[in-house]
Enzyme design. Structure first.
Site, PDB file in Angstrom:
ATOM      1  N   LYS A 107       5.006 -19.715  46.969  1.00 56.71           N
ATOM      2  CA  LYS A 107       4.475 -18.903  48.161  1.00 56.71           C
ATOM      3  C   LYS A 107       3.704 -17.448  47.472  1.00 56.71           C
ATOM      4  O   LYS A 107       2.603 -17.440  47.649  1.00 56.71           O
ATOM      5  CB  LYS A 107       5.141 -18.625  49.267  1.00 56.71           C
ATOM      6  CG  LYS A 107       5.830 -19.933  49.931  1.00 56.71           C
ATOM      7  CD  LYS A 107       6.689 -19.471  50.954  1.00 56.71           C
ATOM      8  CE  LYS A 107       7.670 -18.791  50.751  1.00 56.71           C
ATOM      9  NZ  LYS A 107       8.840 -19.403  49.924  1.00 56.71           N
ATOM     10  N   ARG A 160       9.312 -17.391  59.576  1.00 58.46           N
ATOM     11  CA  ARG A 160      10.351 -18.214  58.908  1.00 58.46           C
ATOM     12  C   ARG A 160      11.082 -18.945  60.018  1.00 58.46           C
ATOM     13  O   ARG A 160      12.021 -19.571  59.818  1.00 58.46           O
ATOM     14  CB  ARG A 160      11.317 -17.125  58.425  1.00 58.46           C
ATOM     15  CG  ARG A 160      10.922 -17.590  56.814  1.00 58.46           C
ATOM     16  CD  ARG A 160      12.183 -16.778  56.062  1.00 58.46           C
ATOM     17  NE  ARG A 160      12.578 -17.028  54.758  1.00 58.46           N
ATOM     18  CZ  ARG A 160      11.967 -16.429  53.912  1.00 58.46           C
ATOM     19  NH1 ARG A 160      10.890 -15.726  53.804  1.00 58.46           N
ATOM     20  NH2 ARG A 160      12.557 -16.915  52.785  1.00 58.46           N
ATOM     21  N   ARG A 209      13.066 -17.894  37.185  1.00 59.80           N
ATOM     22  CA  ARG A 209      12.363 -16.677  37.464  1.00 59.80           C
ATOM     23  C   ARG A 209      13.013 -15.510  37.161  1.00 59.80           C
ATOM     24  O   ARG A 209      14.048 -15.124  37.029  1.00 59.80           O
ATOM     25  CB  ARG A 209      12.058 -16.789  38.997  1.00 59.80           C
ATOM     26  CG  ARG A 209      11.553 -15.660  39.658  1.00 59.80           C
ATOM     27  CD  ARG A 209      11.288 -15.812  41.009  1.00 59.80           C
ATOM     28  NE  ARG A 209      12.080 -16.149  41.938  1.00 59.80           N
ATOM     29  CZ  ARG A 209      12.192 -16.251  43.202  1.00 59.80           C
ATOM     30  NH1 ARG A 209      10.782 -16.415  43.798  1.00 59.80           N
ATOM     31  NH2 ARG A 209      13.282 -16.624  44.075  1.00 59.80           N
ATOM     32  N   ARG A 212      16.921 -12.275  40.277  1.00 58.95           N
ATOM     33  CA  ARG A 212      17.203 -11.811  41.724  1.00 58.95           C
ATOM     34  C   ARG A 212      18.544 -12.192  42.181  1.00 58.95           C
ATOM     35  O   ARG A 212      19.170 -13.197  41.884  1.00 58.95           O
ATOM     36  CB  ARG A 212      16.310 -12.456  42.726  1.00 58.95           C
ATOM     37  CG  ARG A 212      15.012 -11.580  42.969  1.00 58.95           C
ATOM     38  CD  ARG A 212      13.971 -12.291  43.708  1.00 58.95           C
ATOM     39  NE  ARG A 212      14.189 -12.939  44.861  1.00 58.95           N
ATOM     40  CZ  ARG A 212      13.474 -13.805  45.780  1.00 58.95           C
ATOM     41  NH1 ARG A 212      12.333 -13.718  45.521  1.00 58.95           N
ATOM     42  NH2 ARG A 212      14.005 -14.333  46.668  1.00 58.95           N
ATOM     43  N   ARG A 243      20.001 -21.487  50.450  1.00 61.53           N
ATOM     44  CA  ARG A 243      18.730 -20.888  50.997  1.00 61.53           C
ATOM     45  C   ARG A 243      17.894 -22.223  51.365  1.00 61.53           C
ATOM     46  O   ARG A 243      17.126 -22.206  52.246  1.00 61.53           O
ATOM     47  CB  ARG A 243      17.863 -20.169  49.883  1.00 61.53           C
ATOM     48  CG  ARG A 243      18.552 -18.792  49.944  1.00 61.53           C
ATOM     49  CD  ARG A 243      18.015 -18.105  48.843  1.00 61.53           C
ATOM     50  NE  ARG A 243      16.563 -17.954  48.612  1.00 61.53           N
ATOM     51  CZ  ARG A 243      15.738 -17.646  47.312  1.00 61.53           C
ATOM     52  NH1 ARG A 243      16.594 -17.454  46.202  1.00 61.53           N
ATOM     53  NH2 ARG A 243      14.671 -17.592  47.197  1.00 61.53           N
TER      54      ARG A 243
END
Ligand code: AP5
Ligand code: MG
Ligand code: ZN
Length: 214
Positions: free
Chosen positions: A13, A88, A127, A160, A171
């Protein structure tokens, strides 16, 4: 052009929203980035949000809805915006629609970036994020020019806190339970558009441009 990005954590996203924002010169509004900036600055909002984020849980609706509703009414949003990570939950979507309706306004597109769970965990562990400017990299797919350093602002890149495999699994569960129902919600409003997020990033973007127009 008012756009919502839907998709699982790590679906891309943020990656696509940045490109959309550049091409159509509209602001990119990421609630995750806003929370991370607040955590970094040590604000009250940041402290509250962090306890949820670190567990892979959603921050309560009341901490996020007003923030976004205020943000989309700022001057730079007059020609549109791309919302990344909001709404969300169904209540968040309903609050946004109600706030926009009062302004005689509405969302134009909800773009769902579809990626199966199997691909997600692999992506997240690679990431690297810049907590200063919000840029994201991937150690294999989009490496920074200098390892560990942001191309854009020169600050340090980090994994992160919520990208650890156990937290990513949580998640994903939260996504399926609370966020996936938004696909039907926007389909019911005839603004849902689906793109295959497993393709190369530029192919995903080309598909999005086909939807939004040149
Ligand atoms: P948020 O920051 O929104 O995280 P998320 O939804 O979990 O999504 P990500 O940012 O992890 O993934 P992305 O889809 O943006 O993927 P990206 O482009 O980086 O939210 C974090 C937390 O904040 C939430 O868990 C929650 O606690 C809280 N929060 C935020 N908003 C909230 C709200 N509205 N309500 C309540 N709580 C809220 O890509 C992922 C990786 O894959 C990158 O490394 C990228 O380089 C790579 N990649 C991207 N596209 C491709 C591709 N096509 N091929 C290969 N690799 C790719
Ligand atoms: Mg993101
Ligand atoms: Zn940076």
């Amino acid at each position: 052009m008012k756009i919502i990005m839907l998709g699982a954590p790590g679906a891309g996203k943020g990656t696509q929203a940045k490109r959309i924002a550049e091409k159509y010169t509209i602001p990119h509004i990421s609630t995750g980035d806003i929370f991370r900036a607040n955590i970094k600055e040590g604000t009250e909002l940041g402290k509250k949000a962090k306890t949820y984020m670190d567990q892979g849980l959603l921050v309560p609706d009341e901490l996020v809805v007003d923030l976004v509703v205020d943000r989309v009414q700022q001057d730079d949003c007059a020609n549109g915006y791309v919302l990344d990570g909001f709404p969300r939950t169904i209540p968040q979507a309903e609050s946004l629609d109600a706030a926009l309706a009062k302004l005689n306004d509405k969302v134009d597109y909800a773009i769902n970036v579809e990626v199966p769970d199997e691909n997600i965990i692999k992506r997240m562990s690679g990431r690297r994020a810049c907590l200063s400017c919000g840029a994201t990299y991937h150690i294999e797919h989009i490496p920074p020019k200098v390892e560990g350093v942001c191309d854009t602002c020169g600050k340090e890149l980090v994994l992160r806190d919520d990208d650890k495999p156990e937290t990513v699994k949580k998640r994903l569960d939260v996504y399926h339970e609370q966020t996936q129902p938004l696909i039907d919600y926007y389909n019911g409003k005839n603004i849902l558009k689906e793109v295959d997020g497993t393709q190369d990033m530029s192919d995903v973007f080309n598909d999005i441009v086909k939807i939004l127009g040149e």
